[in-house]
Scaffold this active site. Structure first.
Site, mmCIF file in Angstrom:
data_model
loop_
_atom_site.group_PDB
_atom_site.id
_atom_site.type_symbol
_atom_site.label_atom_id
_atom_site.label_comp_id
_atom_site.label_asym_id
_atom_site.label_seq_id
_atom_site.Cartn_x
_atom_site.Cartn_y
_atom_site.Cartn_z
ATOM 1 N N PHE A 139 65.455 62.236 120.602
ATOM 2 C CA PHE A 139 66.367 62.201 121.756
ATOM 3 C C PHE A 139 67.624 62.985 121.423
ATOM 4 C CE2 PHE A 139 69.952 60.476 124.150
ATOM 5 C CZ PHE A 139 69.469 60.603 125.445
ATOM 6 N N ASP A 224 71.006 65.898 114.108
ATOM 7 C CA ASP A 224 71.674 65.192 115.192
ATOM 8 C C ASP A 224 72.093 63.830 114.638
ATOM 9 O OD1 ASP A 224 72.299 63.561 117.318
ATOM 10 O OD2 ASP A 224 70.794 64.404 118.663
ATOM 11 N N LYS A 253 79.007 59.589 119.864
ATOM 12 C CA LYS A 253 79.041 58.123 119.816
ATOM 13 C C LYS A 253 80.162 57.548 118.944
ATOM 14 C CE LYS A 253 74.587 56.945 121.619
ATOM 15 N NZ LYS A 253 73.692 58.103 121.689
HETATM 16 C C1 LIG Z 1 73.345 59.258 122.495
HETATM 17 C C2 LIG Z 1 72.667 60.403 121.816
HETATM 18 C C3 LIG Z 1 72.755 61.718 122.304
HETATM 19 C C4 LIG Z 1 73.447 62.052 123.604
HETATM 20 O O1 LIG Z 1 74.794 61.779 123.569
HETATM 21 P P1 LIG Z 1 75.613 61.695 124.952
HETATM 22 O O2 LIG Z 1 77.016 61.458 124.527
HETATM 23 O O3 LIG Z 1 75.016 60.579 125.739
HETATM 24 O O4 LIG Z 1 75.426 63.005 125.632
HETATM 25 C C5 LIG Z 1 72.152 62.712 121.579
HETATM 26 N N1 LIG Z 1 71.503 62.446 120.430
HETATM 27 C C6 LIG Z 1 71.404 61.211 119.929
HETATM 28 C C7 LIG Z 1 70.687 60.992 118.642
HETATM 29 C C8 LIG Z 1 71.968 60.141 120.612
HETATM 30 O O5 LIG Z 1 71.835 58.898 120.132
#
Ligand SMILES: *Cc1c(COP(=O)(O)O)cnc(C)c1O
Length: 399
Positions: A139, A224, A253
């Protein structure tokens, strides 16, 4: 004069776009691990804004950073330097060993920046290579590019035509990554722990293998760290557990401790944007950057991450004991990012039962519960959570 509170007015919820099934609760306050709704009811919060409230609800360091910075300077245009932006970039490079930082406002935006940077680097130094190998069930966000980079089966056909250039492989399958590499490949991108997929870890061996493979083949490794970074796993960055470092990392986050703040962090050899290639009106604004500095300063205090490790073990031990009692499955994750596998697709029902008992938890999958408390959560709060969860789980499994 009408003194009816908004949440009590008929149709109060109708003007908010209906994009997720929200319970009819309106939160009006928060302190540490606790949220309060409009009726005064308190909830123990193990969602924490979606793993963003690193220091809990309304922590002093963030309240003070916001107040101080709001008095001094809120926004001076991304075309100028400001002091919090410089301080945050220094902190992130110091702790990561990477060299340059671009501040953004959301995880998806930081990942878009990472994808753009990799493609730019490929265009400049790798003969136009642009493909990025990403993981099944990964994700990376909800913009068009980051949805294409994500490996969510439900998104395959959504918002067609999809951005091309992302090749999916199974997580922890190094041979599959190797087989997917072509002259068009520029990077491999993944989460050290797949959060939204249900807290599924990339193994240390896989991460090390990817680091060697990408070096050998002249590819970039993009991590990520949006969910795993900023202390969540008990290290400042999740990749530290594997003893590797990426070429590009994205943060969001936990970095903002609750406010919209993200970062694209890269090795100097990869930083090849030309003027105009990248930017954003709010990017690097001093108000949010000041909060990022406050969060970084807190989590790097001596003992802070030791507490995350200890609390994480306490949580995992408690979940394993509960799992044995209730006949559930494995406990996954690291630090204060944990999941409990249920043997059946009852996770949403357990979430509802827990909420009725004043506990907020999340179900990333129908068969899994996820726990992402504040990194400042106390062992006593973890015990309270486990007691309520035990009751909620038993109620659902019995019913
Ligand atoms: C939450 C998340 C995203 C997206 O972040 P947003 O601030 O919602 O755009 C991308 N990658 C990972 C691993 C996430 O947990």
């Amino acid at each position: 004069m009408n003194n009816t509170p908004i949440e009590a007015m008929p149709g109060a919820f109708d003007a908010v776009m209906d994009i997720t099934p929200r319970p009819p609760i309106v939160f009006i306050g928060g302190q540490g691990s606790w949220l309060t709704d409009a009726s005064g009811r308190r909830y123990l919060d193990f969602i924490q804004g979606w793993a963003v409230n690193t220091l809990g609800h309304s922590p002093r360091p963030i309240v003070e950073a916001l107040a101080r910075q709001a008095e001094a300077l809120i926004n001076c245009s991304p075309a100028f330097y400001n002091a919090p932006m410089l301080r945050l970039a220094e902190l992130l490079t110091r702790y990561s060993g990477l060299h340059q930082v671009f501040c953004a406002n959301s995880g998806a935006e930081a990942n878009e920046g990472a994808i753009k940077l990799a493609r730019k680097w490929g265009a400049k130094y790798r003969d136009g290579a642009y493909e990025i190998i990403t993981m099944d069930h990964g994700f990376h966000g909800r913009t068009l590019a980051t949805m294409a980079a994500s490996g969510k089966a439900q998104w395959e056909q959504l918002y067609a035509p999809k951005l091309s250039g992302f090749i999916k492989v199974p997580l922890n399958d190094l041979a599959a990554v190797e087989a997917a590499i072509t002259p068009r490949t520029v990077a491999v991108m993944l989460e050290p722990i797949q959060g939204e997929a249900g807290v599924v870890e990339a193994t240390d061996a896989f991460l090390r293998g990817l680091r060697s493979l990408t070096r050998e083949c002249g590819l970039l490794l993009i991590l990520d760290e949006i969910q795993t970074g900023i202390g969540r796993t008990g290290a400042v960055f999740g990749y530290e557990h594997a003893g590797i470092a990426p070429d590009i990392m994205t943060l969001a986050k936990g970095l903002g401790g609750g406010v919209p703040l993200a970062a694209l962090v890269a090795h100097r050899d990869v930083c090849c944007f030309d003027y105009g290639d990248q930017g954003g009106t709010f990017c690097g604004n001093p108000l949010m950057a000041a909060v990022g500095c406050a969060v970084m300063e807190e989590i790097t205090q001596p003992g802070f991450l030791d507490h995350v490790v200890r609390a994480g073990e306490h949580l995992a031990d408690g979940l394993r004991a509960l799992s044995r009692r209730c006949g559930c499955g494995e406990v996954r994750g690291k630090g204060l990012l944990r999941a409990l596998a249920l043997q059946r697709n009852v996770a949403p029902a357990v979430v509802d039962a827990a909420r009725k008992r004043g506990l907020l938890i999340n179900a990333p999958r129908a068969d899994s519960l996820r726990f992402m408390p504040a990194l400042t959560v106390t062992l006593d709060e973890i015990d309270q959570m486990l007691t309520t969860l035990d009751r909620a789980t038993n109620e659902v499994l019995a019913g």
